[in-house]
Design an enzyme around this catalytic site. Structure first.
Site, PDB file in Angstrom:
ATOM      1  N   HIS A 571       0.814  -1.226   0.000  1.00  0.00           N
ATOM      2  CA  HIS A 571       0.000   0.000   0.000  1.00  0.00           C
ATOM      3  C   HIS A 571       0.847   1.275   0.000  1.00  0.00           C
ATOM      4  O   HIS A 571       0.322   2.363  -0.224  1.00  0.00           O
ATOM      5  CB  HIS A 571      -0.983   0.000   1.178  1.00  0.00           C
ATOM      6  CG  HIS A 571      -0.370   0.308   2.507  1.00  0.00           C
ATOM      7  ND1 HIS A 571      -0.021  -0.659   3.418  1.00  0.00           N
ATOM      8  CD2 HIS A 571      -0.064   1.492   3.099  1.00  0.00           C
ATOM      9  CE1 HIS A 571       0.472  -0.099   4.500  1.00  0.00           C
ATOM     10  NE2 HIS A 571       0.462   1.208   4.341  1.00  0.00           N
ATOM     11  N   GLY A 718       4.811  -0.624   6.248  1.00  0.00           N
ATOM     12  CA  GLY A 718       5.887  -1.330   5.564  1.00  0.00           C
ATOM     13  C   GLY A 718       7.016  -1.767   6.467  1.00  0.00           C
ATOM     14  O   GLY A 718       7.856  -2.573   6.069  1.00  0.00           O
TER      15      GLY A 718
END
Length: 767
Positions: A571, A718
């Site tokens: 994302h 992340g």
């Protein structure tokens, strides 16, 4: 032992020698502290081995002589080895002195004390390198042989450091990197001129970061540093700096941080010479006095007083004494509260083994309201009111979970604790007495499969897969060849039914593939545990990466999985803006702690971005991305890869793991300048699915605290969530993916489950 004999040697035999009235020795020069260069031989009875005097130290009390005695025991007499004790040798020496004294009508020398102890047999031979150093007020340096290219195995080195009698010696190691196993290679430092354990200051190995250097101080004007290596693995070694400190100055430095009356309502006090090692043989006492009617709260922000062979329940050597209780070892949490407005804190170090010590903050508080707008734990810690009776031991002493009236959405355990009803029958002993699992669907003699199906107990480990997921044969050594979701798959297609067989230092696969590619998940630097700290230390999370997008600075996190590949979240790159998926718009920074500092940081351009083809922008399923670097990283003390778990790796519910990043410190807040760390707990999949209202898939896991308060946040996306295994390796369990707000109650963080994505990761990268 050798083929001919078994070698034992005395670590030190010390004789304090006082001149008699009729002495013929000139003691004037000896008292000056100058080294006596002549060698001496003590005359002992013939049944003693010859003992040569290796050094003399002259003090105002007389002369201290240090010497070695080597005892070779023939192979045929090895049965007497257990009887060969320090006490026996000492008794023999003392008896020999008495016999010698009885044969002489007139004695020029009076021996007042003899001590003896065993030494490491590797130091009994003549050292391969031996140095005598004179310390003065100007700092001087020495280093291990071969530094910085690397030392050789079988090194045996000694540095004897002397200073004038009115000085102490201070030694610091700006660089320290030797083999991590102290049984092979180590540096030992003594408050003496011989390697006597009773005078040992410390023994260290491994690698230390610049933020946590080794620094020690002697109690007198002598110090011995030994360097022993056996490992064939070459390491750079060390560089040391030494100088003499006038005892008056050293005493002043110690006095400044050692005891006294503290009359302010808040302040800080530390062990002597902190953050350097505290000296041996020191006693301090602080008396903290706050306003009448208030009490004293002491919070230790760092506490490390570890010593070999010490029972931390007794603390009979180095300790801090508060209200009659002694504390030692390494504390992850220590908060204490006085009974009155006066609190005495005592510190004691004996003559052997020192450590970092402690740093403490004290403050005054109103006993009628000790924790304004918070819950007061029995230990004196203040926690958020919302953490009381939430099923988690937030206080550390369970005081926040005692005397709780269970709410409608809570289950009342048999032991009186309250736990969320969501945790009932989730196959986890949440109550601690299994009462939350006792009334579940399976009978007393039944086994519940991973999917909830009940089977007879005798199906477990019967070498047949009775449960659809194979959970009845997981961890069964008697089930070779049975392959299930829980089995580790070897490279030769063999299945190992053992939980987390990968990289556990045991060769379970016949082709040893379970222990291949395990050069990961280690932290080279030796790091102290900081109590309650959230700023990460340099090198504490060497796999953490900061990703910068265009001119926006830090945008997402990532982790190092090899020299050329990073792991992150899809994302971060699959967004409404196609710019995010352009590799040249991103830069990676590895080895970074401070966003404003580039020292030791390796910057790499991103060559390729690979996002999982099944990534769903609506549900965040398969939220994983791989980043190929333009050129390989050079692994250093602060840059290391994290271990990827096998698809069978189990991270059980309740396991404590760590999430790191430079994300916002609170919801809606600004990003952090210093790398942040937070401990989170893995939440059971059933509970995770309920609190997220069915939004999690098998590629996701929840972690955090249902009560809120600790979570990843914007900018952490992340980044890695990593867990420490008993094998000594760190594994990446999750990738920061999504969540509802930050640290909200019953809204834990959701992470991409790496074990479910690892096959795709390995296929794309070839790792």
């Amino acid at each position: 032992s050798s083929n001919a004999s078994s070698l034992h040697s005395l670590r030190k035999t010390t004789r304090k020698i006082h001149s008699s009235e009729n002495t013929t020795l000139s003691l004037g020069s000896l008292h000056s502290g100058n080294l006596v260069t002549q060698r001496c031989l003590f005359a002992l009875p013939s049944h003693h081995p010859s003992i040569s005097l290796s050094s003399l130290l002259c003090t105002s009390e007389g002369v201290i002589a240090y010497y070695w005695s080597q005892f070779d025991i023939p192979t045929e007499d090895l049965e007497v080895l257990p009887e060969f004790s320090e006490e026996l040798v000492l008794e023999t020496l003392e008896n020999g002195i008495k016999e010698q004294r009885g044969m002489s009508s007139k004695s020029d020398v009076k021996i007042s004390e003899v001590t003896a102890s065993f030494t490491d047999p590797r130091m009994t031979r003549s050292p391969r390198c031996f140095y005598r150093l004179e310390a003065n007020t100007v700092a001087q340096r020495f280093s291990s042989p071969g530094y910085p290219k690397g030392y050789l195995p079988k090194s045996r080195c000694q540095w004897q450091i002397r200073a004038s009698e009115d000085n102490a010696i201070f030694v610091t190691f700006p660089f320290f990197h030797i083999e991590d196993d102290c049984s092979d290679d180590f540096v030992s430092i003594y408050d003496s001129l011989s390697p006597d354990d009773s005078q040992a200051i410390t023994e260290k190995c491994g690698q230390r970061p610049p933020s946590n250097p080794l620094a020690v101080t002697s109690s007198g004007n002598i110090m011995l540093i030994n360097f022993i290596t056996d490992s064939v693995v070459q390491r750079p070694g060390f560089e040391a700096e030494y100088k003499a400190i006038p005892k008056s100055k050293a005493a002043f430095c110690i006095f400044k941080t050692c005891g006294g009356v503290l009359s302010e309502n808040k302040g800080v006090f530390t062990s002597p010479l902190y953050p350097s090692f505290y000296p041996p043989s020191v006693d301090c006492k602080w008396t903290i006095k706050v306003t009448v009617g208030k009490k004293v709260r002491v919070k230790f922000t760092m506490f490390r007083m570890k010593e070999p062979g010490v029972d931390i329940r007794v603390c009979h050597k180095d300790y801090v004494d508060v209200m009659g209780t002694k504390y030692c070892g390494e504390m992850s949490s220590l908060d204490l509260t006085s009974e009155t407005n006066v609190l005495d804190v005592s510190f004691h170090s004996d003559e052997s083994f020192t450590d970092k010590g402690f740093s403490a903050i004290y403050s005054a508080f109103d006993p009628a309201n000790p924790c304004p707008n918070k819950f007061a734990c029995a230990s004196g810690i203040c926690i958020g009111e919302e953490l009381q009776c939430d099923g988690w031991n937030d206080c550390g002493d369970m005081s926040d979970e005692m005397k709780c009236r269970c709410e409608e959405d809570q289950y009342s355990c048999d032991n009186g604790l309250c736990k969320p009803k969501l945790w009932v029958c989730d196959r986890v002993n949440d109550c601690g007495d299994w009462s939350d699992e006792k009334s579940c669907s399976c009978g007393e003699n039944e086994w519940r499969c991973g999917d909830g199906l009940c089977m007879p107990q005798d199906v477990v480990c019967d070498q047949k897969m009775d449960c659809e997921d194979g959970s009845d044969e997981a961890s069964c050594k008697t089930s070779p060849g049975i392959c299930s979701d829980f089995s580790f798959k070897c490279m030769n297609a063999q299945c190992v039914n053992k939980v987390n067989a990968q990289c556990d230092r045991v060769n379970d696969c016949s082709d040893d593939s379970d222990e291949a590619n395990c050069a990961c998940g280690t932290r080279p630097y030796k790091l102290n545990r900081i109590v309650g700290g959230q700023n990460a230390e340099l090198g504490e999370w060497p796999w953490q990466v900061s990703l910068h997008f265009l001119t926006y600075g830090h945008t997402c996190g990532a982790s190092i999985i090899s020299a050329k590949w990073l792991l992150s979240a899809a994302h971060c790159f699959v967004t409404n803006s196609p710019q995010n998926h352009v590799a040249s718009n991103w830069l990676s920074y590895s080895g970074m702690q401070d966003q404003y500092k580039q020292d030791g940081v390796e910057r790499r351009a991103i060559k390729k971005i690979i996002t999982n083809p099944d990534y769903n922008q609506m549900t965040f399923d398969y939220d994983v991305a791989l980043l190929e670097l333009s050129e390989p990283l050079k692994f250093t003390n602060t840059i290391q890869p994290i271990c990827l778990p096998a698809s069978s790796h189990v991270f059980p519910a309740g396991m404590s793991c760590w999430v790191t990043g430079w994300g916002a410190l609170r919801e809606g807040g600004s990003k952090a300048q210093l790398l942040q760390k937070a401990m989170v707990k893995i939440i059971n999949d059933t509970v995770c699915n309920i609190v997220t209202e069915g939004q999690v898939t098998s590629r996701m896991l929840c972690s955090g605290f249902l009560a809120g308060g600790v979570d990843a946040c914007q900018g952490d996306s992340g980044g890695p969530m990593v867990c420490f295994e008993e094998s000594g390796k760190w594994f990446q369990a999750g990738i920061v993916s999504w969540g509802e707000g930050c640290a909200r109650r019953n809204k834990p963080g959701v992470y991409s489950r790496v074990s479910k994505l690892v096959d795709w990761i390995k296929k794309e990268t070839g790792i």
